[in-house]
Write an enzyme that holds these catalytic residues in place. Structure first.
Site, PDB file in Angstrom:
ATOM      1  N   GLU A 134      23.668 -21.353  -0.881  1.00  0.00           N
ATOM      2  CA  GLU A 134      22.644 -22.381  -0.378  1.00  0.00           C
ATOM      3  C   GLU A 134      23.493 -23.022   0.817  1.00  0.00           C
ATOM      4  O   GLU A 134      24.802 -23.325   1.145  1.00  0.00           O
ATOM      5  CB  GLU A 134      22.604 -23.379  -1.541  1.00  0.00           C
ATOM      6  CG  GLU A 134      21.845 -24.708  -1.108  1.00  0.00           C
ATOM      7  CD  GLU A 134      22.008 -25.597  -2.380  1.00  0.00           C
ATOM      8  OE1 GLU A 134      21.287 -26.626  -2.150  1.00  0.00           O
ATOM      9  OE2 GLU A 134      22.806 -25.569  -3.145  1.00  0.00           O
TER      10      GLU A 134
ATOM     11  N   LYS B  16      13.253 -26.565  -1.632  1.00  0.00           N
ATOM     12  CA  LYS B  16      13.700 -26.617  -2.788  1.00  0.00           C
ATOM     13  C   LYS B  16      13.035 -27.864  -3.705  1.00  0.00           C
ATOM     14  O   LYS B  16      12.828 -28.701  -3.356  1.00  0.00           O
ATOM     15  CB  LYS B  16      15.224 -27.274  -2.854  1.00  0.00           C
ATOM     16  CG  LYS B  16      15.947 -27.435  -4.006  1.00  0.00           C
ATOM     17  CD  LYS B  16      17.364 -27.878  -3.635  1.00  0.00           C
ATOM     18  CE  LYS B  16      18.484 -27.863  -4.833  1.00  0.00           C
ATOM     19  NZ  LYS B  16      19.779 -28.243  -4.370  1.00  0.00           N
TER      20      LYS B  16
ATOM     21  N   CYS C 292      19.872 -23.398  -5.994  1.00  0.00           N
ATOM     22  CA  CYS C 292      20.569 -24.015  -6.610  1.00  0.00           C
ATOM     23  C   CYS C 292      19.888 -25.032  -8.030  1.00  0.00           C
ATOM     24  O   CYS C 292      19.893 -24.191  -8.946  1.00  0.00           O
ATOM     25  CB  CYS C 292      21.606 -25.307  -5.659  1.00  0.00           C
ATOM     26  SG  CYS C 292      23.135 -25.747  -6.731  1.00  0.00           S
TER      27      CYS C 292
END
Length: 302
Positions: A46, A119, A156
């Protein structure tokens, strides 16, 4: 018909330099090495082009966000993907109007950018104060129909949610990818989430019968503080342990906690699809029974 075999790679690296070109050069070196070993899908950690600025809350870091359109860093890695003939997710800090996102642009084997994923789940805790910087993503989960197969990518904190993996599986993903930044917890020097982190994603691979690639960073990074001289800046040590799991959740390759690494594994996507279909996981789903998943408190109304 020739079986579709895909070799995937997870890149484990440090990205702590505030000279972003240094981080980019490290990533390029490792990407080239992975491609030379036959990888066609290469996953970096990331936000691999910059330090993890979310260790603390400092308004000056907001200026690091860059627009997606005509972004020279994205163009650089998209050109590299085209040169090497690989699929490359490119993590970046995106500015879009008054919003800022933790995003991934996806470059196909011909260098085309297929689009971006923002995200969905944004964490907030000591050393990982992402809610200060990032707006929750509005793209929805994405599966990219690339020249090497259908690739699902979460970022993540997304990886802790079974809904992320299941949504991408339902959308036809053939490989799940999770670029990641995770490591020590400033609230407790003795707390180690590494095993929990790996097992969570191994469960996603097993429950959806999909190969999975998890790429984490390494190194020790210290924040710059929030401008209050009375508050000490926090330090995170990222624990690496990147891995690749097969469609049963078994780890096929795993990196150590502190060294740079390139992990490789190859998968027969057609054989895995046939096995997945034979188990009947998706045949026997009862979506109408899952209404509570659309609520926050588990209470459904008719």
């Amino acid at each position: 018909m020739t079986a579709r075999t895909l070799t995937v790679a997870a890149i484990q690296m440090a990205s702590g330099s505030w000279h972003f070109d240094d981080n980019m050069a490290t990533a390029e070196r490792l990407i080239r090495a992975a491609a030379a070993q036959g990888a066609r899908l290469i996953v970096c950690p990331e936000l691999f082009m910059m330090p993890y600025f979310c260790i603390d809350q400092n308004a000056q870091h907001l200026a690091l966000a860059e627009p997606f359109a005509d972004n020279p860093r994205i163009r650089h890695f998209a050109a590299l993907a085209g040169e090497l003939g690989v699929v490359l997710p490119i993590g970046f800090f995106e500015r879009a109007g008054n919003a800022a996102y933790n995003s991934v642009a996806v470059a196909d084997t011909d260098g085309r950018i297929l689009g971006i994923y923002r995200k969905t789940h944004i964490p907030d805790g000591p050393g990982y104060t992402e809610k200060y910087y990032f707006t929750p993503g509005d793209t929805g989960f994405k599966v990219w129909d690339t020249n090497v197969g259908k690739i699902g990518i979460g970022i993540c904190w997304d990886q802790w949610y079974p809904e992320t993996a299941r949504a991408m599986a339902l959308m036809g993903a053939e490989v799940l990818c999770f670029p990641t930044i995770i490591g020590s917890e400033p609230f407790s020097a003795d707390y180690d989430s590494c095993g929990h982190w790996q097992r969570t994603m191994q469960g996603h691979a097993a429950a959806n019968m999909l190969p999975l690639v998890a790429a984490n960073r390494i190194g020790r990074e210290t924040g710059i503080g929030n401008g209050n001289p009375q508050q000490q800046a926090l330090t995170n040590t990222f624990y690496g342990s990147s891995f690749i799991a097969d469609h049963t959740g078994a780890k096929l390759a795993e990196a150590g906690r502190s060294e740079e690494a390139i992990l490789l594994a190859s998968f027969n996507l057609d054989a895995i699809r046939a096995e997945r279909q034979s188990w009947g996981f998706f045949r026997d789903r009862r979506p109408q029974m899952y209404r509570s998943l659309l609520t926050s408190d588990g209470v459904t109304t008719c």
